[in-house]
Design an enzyme around this catalytic site. Structure first.
Site, PDB file in Angstrom:
ATOM      1  N   GLU A  83      36.835  38.938  28.516  1.00  0.00           N
ATOM      2  CA  GLU A  83      36.618  37.494  28.359  1.00  0.00           C
ATOM      3  C   GLU A  83      36.297  37.147  26.901  1.00  0.00           C
ATOM      4  O   GLU A  83      35.276  36.507  26.604  1.00  0.00           O
ATOM      5  CB  GLU A  83      35.524  36.985  29.312  1.00  0.00           C
ATOM      6  CG  GLU A  83      35.920  37.159  30.771  1.00  0.00           C
ATOM      7  CD  GLU A  83      35.105  36.345  31.782  1.00  0.00           C
ATOM      8  OE1 GLU A  83      34.079  35.754  31.410  1.00  0.00           O
ATOM      9  OE2 GLU A  83      35.527  36.308  32.960  1.00  0.00           O
ATOM     10  N   GLU A 102      39.345  40.320  37.554  1.00  0.00           N
ATOM     11  CA  GLU A 102      38.173  39.709  38.207  1.00  0.00           C
ATOM     12  C   GLU A 102      38.674  38.607  39.121  1.00  0.00           C
ATOM     13  O   GLU A 102      39.323  37.660  38.662  1.00  0.00           O
ATOM     14  CB  GLU A 102      37.188  39.150  37.176  1.00  0.00           C
ATOM     15  CG  GLU A 102      36.453  40.240  36.424  1.00  0.00           C
ATOM     16  CD  GLU A 102      35.351  39.734  35.509  1.00  0.00           C
ATOM     17  OE1 GLU A 102      34.763  38.671  35.795  1.00  0.00           O
ATOM     18  OE2 GLU A 102      35.083  40.416  34.500  1.00  0.00           O
TER      19      GLU A 102
HETATM   20  O1  AHR Z   1      31.694  39.050  37.510  1.00  0.00           O
HETATM   21  C1  AHR Z   1      30.685  38.342  36.873  1.00  0.00           C
HETATM   22  C2  AHR Z   1      31.061  37.872  35.478  1.00  0.00           C
HETATM   23  O2  AHR Z   1      32.109  36.954  35.563  1.00  0.00           O
HETATM   24  C3  AHR Z   1      31.608  38.929  34.547  1.00  0.00           C
HETATM   25  O3  AHR Z   1      30.592  39.627  33.903  1.00  0.00           O
HETATM   26  C4  AHR Z   1      32.391  38.133  33.570  1.00  0.00           C
HETATM   27  O4  AHR Z   1      33.456  38.850  33.015  1.00  0.00           O
HETATM   28  C5  AHR Z   1      32.831  36.915  34.357  1.00  0.00           C
HETATM   29  O5  AHR Z   1      32.555  35.737  33.706  1.00  0.00           O
END
Ligand code: AHR
Length: 496
Positions: free
Chosen positions: A175, A299
């Protein structure tokens, strides 16, 4: 009752469903690693090298193919040298992203890589680009993968591991448009090119380098990133997208206490994944028509308001039958886009967000989401088959969603796997599958359903939501029929 037809052409293989699509994510966040996965060697909870045996067994049962670590946002603050060597000498730090708790670094590179070996899964390292140096990243790769007489390989040997581990997947930052440094795509792309240069392939180890891709629908990030990194050893780019029922980060909705409206909003928000993959893929097709570069949804999952009374920085939430439907929809979408989607990682494996597993002391519970991974794991490494399904619209006030989600694949023995979810709250469906070039001789099915969509598994009632045998399948020549109840997910194996 609705009557729907699913046509499957068994001779039309569309793409390969990489087993990594069924991947997971474990971050140093809340109780995911500590207490969830890792309790330490001296714990009274049965463990192997400090990792809970019950969790190992549960992960093995669903054939976890790949595990991403150490973050998330944590990754861009993680300094790997703090997590190696004598336990008592490991540095402590404050986990500033997640609850400001002390991180004692007792779970580090050796513990993680050894766990992946025990599980027989691929490790996926998210390396620190946000606050780490080029040298630090480069040395981590050397430490893990080099077999020669080099400073980092010798340091690894000194710490008790003679042979290098195998490491394929490495993410260069996480990110980077947000918690990983708040960068512009142009700036990140330059850093990607620089950092990846020094992540070397030692001996026979071949790295698969993942550049930080877009946040949800940031198409401009994808465009600018690819333009700059497409010729720079980029094996894949990532995509992050979470299902937020209300669409409002300040009030996301409760994990268990939700009504019909919030249920349908959740499904609608989940279905956005299809649009995101297709639109990012269109951009990727422009820069990479041969589909050399993969898309990794590293994610995904439901993100609700944190459970009341728990640390807000720990992101602990319960998991209901609604989450099971969300998981089924997403996995069907990934299967159906496996020409571009090469991996996906649910956030997160234990005790955080849409978990597979919840723990409390020595107790462990498998969530409805876990059962979906169990029922869908038979798609791993299959080929996606061409299929076409009638659908129907389910409308609730101004929300309208397609009732059915599906995917169909064929395994190495020629068995066909059909997974279906009926998202309608009140409508069961009479399903007729018609095969071209295939005549099933036997059918074995499993179904996940529950009395109420809010039903969860908790420590008092761990098996409230669990798969049952689905034996109401009728076979006749090339046709298969059954009734698919409202709010249910089925997985059917059809054998020749
Ligand atoms: O999964 C939780 C968080 O969500 C992670 O650390 C991040 O990459 C995303 O914003």
């Amino acid at each position: 009752m609705k009557n729907l037809k699913l046509k499957v052409n068994a001779s039309k293989r569309l793409s390969h469903i990489n087993r990594e699509i069924y991947g997971h994510f474990s971050e140093h966040l809340g109780r995911c690693i500590y207490n969830g996965i890792f309790v330490g060697k001296d714990s009274a909870i049965p463990n192997t090298n400090g990792v809970r045996n019950d969790v190992i067994e549960a992960f093995k049962k669903i054939s976890v193919p790949v595990l991403r670590w150490p973050g998330g946002c944590f990754a861009d603050e993680y300094h790997w040298k703090d997590g190696i060597g004598e336990l008592s000498e490991r540095k402590k730090m404050v986990n500033t992203h997640w609850g400001a708790v002390t991180e004692d670094n007792s779970f580090g590179t050796h513990e993680f890589m050894d766990l992946c070996e025990i599980l027989g899964c691929e490790p996926y390292i998210a390396a620190n680009l946000g606050s780490g140096t080029v040298q630090e990243m480069s040395e981590w790769v050397e430490y893990m993968t080099c077999a020669d007489d080099t400073p980092m390989a010798n340091l690894r040997r000194k710490n008790g591991r003679e042979h290098p581990w195998k490491l394929k997947y490495i993410g260069i930052g996480n990110e980077s448009w947000g918690c990983g440094g708040n960068m512009r795509p142009e700036y990140y792309a330059d850093l990607y090119r620089q950092y990846q240069t020094y992540c070397r392939n030692y001996n026979s180890n071949q790295l698969y380098k993942v550049a930080c891709g877009p946040n949800a629908d940031d198409y401009s990030w994808t465009e600018k990133l690819l333009d700059s990194v497409k010729h720079w050893h980029t094996s894949a780019i990532s995509l992050h997208y979470y299902t937020i029922p209300t669409g409002d980060w300040s009030h996301k909705g409760d994990a268990v206490d939700f009504d019909e409206k919030e249920y349908y909003q959740t499904i609608l928000s989940t279905l956005k994944m299809k649009e995101l993959i297709e639109r990012h893929s269109e951009i990727m097709d422009k820069y990479d028509p041969e589909k050399r570069i993969g898309l990794i949804v590293d994610e995904w999952g439901c993100w609700y308001d944190v459970e009341k009374g728990t640390n807000p920085g720990f992101l602990y939430q319960q998991n209901s039958m609604r989450d099971a439907l969300v998981a089924a929809i997403n996995l069907n979408i990934f299967n159906e886009h496996s020409d571009r989607v090469v991996m996906a990682n649910l956030a997160q494996a234990v005790n955080v967000l849409q978990s597979l597993i919840l723990t409390e002391g020595e107790k462990m519970v498998l969530t409805p989401t876990y059962h979906i991974f169990d029922m869908f794991s038979c798609h791993q490494d299959n080929d996606l088959l061409e299929s076409d399904c009638d659908n129907f619209e389910v409308a609730y006030k101004d929300i309208s969603i397609p009732g059915i989600s599906k995917s169909v694949s064929v395994d190495e023995n020629g068995d066909i796997i059909v997974t279906l979810a009926n998202c309608a709250m009140n409508e069961s469906v009479q399903f007729n599958i018609e095969f071209e070039c295939f005549e099933p001789k036997a059918a074995h099915g499993r179904i996940l359903q529950s009395e109420r969509i809010n039903d969860c598994n908790d420590f008092e009632t761990p098996d409230r939501v669990k798969p049952e045998t689905f034996d109401k399948i009728k076979l006749k020549g090339t046709a298969v029929s059954f009734e698919l109840p409202a709010l249910s997910v089925v997985s059917i194996r059809l054998s020749k």
